[in-house]
Design a protein around this motif. Sequence first.
Motif, PDB file in Angstrom:
ATOM      1  N   ARG A  44       0.838  -1.195   0.000  1.00 44.53           N
ATOM      2  CA  ARG A  44       0.000   0.000   0.000  1.00 44.53           C
ATOM      3  C   ARG A  44       0.877   1.251   0.000  1.00 44.53           C
ATOM      4  O   ARG A  44       0.565   2.250  -0.667  1.00 44.53           O
ATOM      5  CB  ARG A  44      -0.920   0.002   1.224  1.00 44.53           C
ATOM      6  CG  ARG A  44      -1.958   1.131   1.229  1.00 44.53           C
ATOM      7  CD  ARG A  44      -2.868   1.054   2.450  1.00 44.53           C
ATOM      8  NE  ARG A  44      -3.458  -0.266   2.558  1.00 44.53           N
ATOM      9  CZ  ARG A  44      -4.567  -0.636   1.915  1.00 44.53           C
ATOM     10  NH1 ARG A  44      -5.181   0.217   1.125  1.00 44.53           N
ATOM     11  NH2 ARG A  44      -5.041  -1.859   2.052  1.00 44.53           N
ATOM     12  N   ALA A  45       1.989   1.200   0.726  1.00 44.64           N
ATOM     13  CA  ALA A  45       2.889   2.354   0.787  1.00 44.64           C
ATOM     14  C   ALA A  45       3.412   2.718  -0.594  1.00 44.64           C
ATOM     15  O   ALA A  45       3.540   3.905  -0.928  1.00 44.64           O
ATOM     16  CB  ALA A  45       4.046   2.056   1.742  1.00 44.64           C
ATOM     17  N   GLU A  46       3.721   1.720  -1.422  1.00 52.74           N
ATOM     18  CA  GLU A  46       4.236   2.006  -2.769  1.00 52.74           C
ATOM     19  C   GLU A  46       3.171   2.627  -3.657  1.00 52.74           C
ATOM     20  O   GLU A  46       3.451   3.554  -4.430  1.00 52.74           O
ATOM     21  CB  GLU A  46       4.780   0.712  -3.386  1.00 52.74           C
ATOM     22  CG  GLU A  46       6.090   0.272  -2.739  1.00 52.74           C
ATOM     23  CD  GLU A  46       6.463  -1.164  -3.057  1.00 52.74           C
ATOM     24  OE1 GLU A  46       7.677  -1.485  -3.012  1.00 52.74           O
ATOM     25  OE2 GLU A  46       5.563  -1.985  -3.353  1.00 52.74           O
ATOM     26  N   VAL A  47       1.941   2.142  -3.561  1.00 52.70           N
ATOM     27  CA  VAL A  47       0.856   2.733  -4.348  1.00 52.70           C
ATOM     28  C   VAL A  47       0.586   4.160  -3.883  1.00 52.70           C
ATOM     29  O   VAL A  47       0.390   5.072  -4.702  1.00 52.70           O
ATOM     30  CB  VAL A  47      -0.418   1.878  -4.261  1.00 52.70           C
ATOM     31  CG1 VAL A  47      -1.563   2.542  -5.040  1.00 52.70           C
ATOM     32  CG2 VAL A  47      -0.168   0.473  -4.808  1.00 52.70           C
ATOM     33  N   LEU A  48       0.601   4.382  -2.572  1.00 47.08           N
ATOM     34  CA  LEU A  48       0.344   5.720  -2.063  1.00 47.08           C
ATOM     35  C   LEU A  48       1.510   6.671  -2.337  1.00 47.08           C
ATOM     36  O   LEU A  48       1.310   7.882  -2.472  1.00 47.08           O
ATOM     37  CB  LEU A  48       0.034   5.666  -0.565  1.00 47.08           C
ATOM     38  CG  LEU A  48      -1.230   4.880  -0.199  1.00 47.08           C
ATOM     39  CD1 LEU A  48      -1.550   5.034   1.274  1.00 47.08           C
ATOM     40  CD2 LEU A  48      -2.416   5.311  -1.051  1.00 47.08           C
ATOM     41  N   ALA A  49       2.712   6.131  -2.438  1.00 49.91           N
ATOM     42  CA  ALA A  49       3.834   6.972  -2.865  1.00 49.91           C
ATOM     43  C   ALA A  49       3.604   7.476  -4.282  1.00 49.91           C
ATOM     44  O   ALA A  49       3.880   8.640  -4.601  1.00 49.91           O
ATOM     45  CB  ALA A  49       5.142   6.196  -2.779  1.00 49.91           C
ATOM     46  N   ALA A  50       3.099   6.591  -5.150  1.00 52.98           N
ATOM     47  CA  ALA A  50       2.768   7.024  -6.509  1.00 52.98           C
ATOM     48  C   ALA A  50       1.653   8.054  -6.488  1.00 52.98           C
ATOM     49  O   ALA A  50       1.690   9.050  -7.234  1.00 52.98           O
ATOM     50  CB  ALA A  50       2.360   5.814  -7.356  1.00 52.98           C
TER      51      ALA A  50
END
Length: 553
Positions: A44-50
């Motif tokens: 989720r952190a990677e998607v929210l970073a995007a």
Amino acid sequence: MAASRRSTSAGTGVTDSSCPADPDGARAHNQHVTADCPDELPTRAEVLAALSVAIDLGLGQPTEHMLRSAVIATRLADRLGLPPLQRDCVYYATLIMWIGCHADSHEYARWFGDDIAVRRSAYLIDWSGLPYQRFLLSNVGQGTSLLQRLKTISTLYLDARGHISQLIHSHCTSAALLAERIGLAPEVQTALRYTFERFDGGGLPGGVSGEAIPIEMRVAQLADMVEVHDREYGTGGAVAMARSRRGGQFDPAVVDAFVADADTLLAIPTHGDVWAMALHQAPDRNARLDEAALDELLTALGDFVDLKCPFTLGHSRATGQLAMDAATTVGLDAAEVTLTRRAAHIHDIGRIGVSNQIWSKTSTLTLAEFERVRLHPYLTERILHRIPGLQRVASVAANHHEYLNGRGYPRGLTARQLTMPDRLVAAAVAYQSAVEPRPYREPLSAQGAARRLHTRVRDGELDQVAVDAVLHAAGHRGRRAALRPGGLTAREVDVLRLVAQGASNKEIAAKLVISEKTARNHVERTYAKIGVSNRIGASLYALERGLVGGLES
């Protein structure tokens, strides 16, 4: 979005990742990866970073602004000795604190013209006193005629605080709703409601002051602002700004902690891997999404992007359904159907980087404006390409305006370079855009949209098989029964749809041939029945229950 716009230029689990990401976006744009790694799903952190990169574009800031701010904020949290749970909240509250900015772009553009430009400028002034008043006066009605600008200024200044407070209330409520949809903790949702409050009580919408503002937001506010001022004016400029607003916009204790060691707190390499540095601070950085959770998150992102313009509400969700059904119709395997659906759901995230002043224009676009429109698919890929396991999804999403004859955009790819998922998503976008209203035209009928797609096949733009499959899918979807959830009457469903399309009470009254007072009463009763307080909440309610569409007969 429709390519026919006129222009003067004519559930989580932890897994090991075995496929490396593409951090530099270095793969050739005229080739397609045969498949994303099947075992690699993002966190989720990677998607929210995007998502934070998309937010940067909507703020008029360089990409990785919010990522840098999140790093500064977590360092500040450590300096202040905050416990782990609060530190975790600080990270996400900072990373997505401006998630509501795209949802109020329609209203922002109504007052200020270029919503992105005014947000960029807003970072450089303190929103209080004379600087704030000068800022408002110089930015209201930008891009309009002198007469129209004077009218807008007079309307705003009749109740400037009331109008701005309403705008900010909508933003903060929207941000909290969106944070909930993407699975963030209640503490983050709460913190986001205080984004525009000030330590001295002079903020909006509630005039909350001091320690009544969550410490997580007090830290996030300073981190967000000092990142910009450090980049623009150096560490000295960031320190001077923080000191000048100590006790005003910012908590003195947070400012003091920052000033005590500003060089260390701001030490983020200008050309380093900020993405990796920021993700290392994420509290759930090792918990990968499962397939269902990823799909839910991507669907939510598509829904949120569509909130940027009232006339695009439901566009991404409907396009995703069309593309998935069409992919099944042509016999793609399960992995390719999933790829097609996911790409269609998030194809328009790059729209956030283009001002609503352009999207809402009713007249012919200038060459410069049309070039900005042509850029949004590229921005889609730029936002998404670093998410592990979604590189090919990003590529297909970015190709939704490429044509078989090589005359599409942004890269001018040709038939040989476009796979069936590319062609299906392009056809689904074309059909769904055609049947939706735009500021410069009324929506086409289903038959009119079909004719348009067949014409584009003859012109060498769209693929015949893809178009036939999308039209087949559209025919099946057109027979769904109307729903009336929440005890709404037929008239209240009509009102809800018009609210979701951005209509004012006056416009609702004209459309339904009722008095403005009656329209207002209908809106209030509808909001009360479905438990929302503003247009964004009503829009999400209508979207999730299949109520977006034409009026009932």
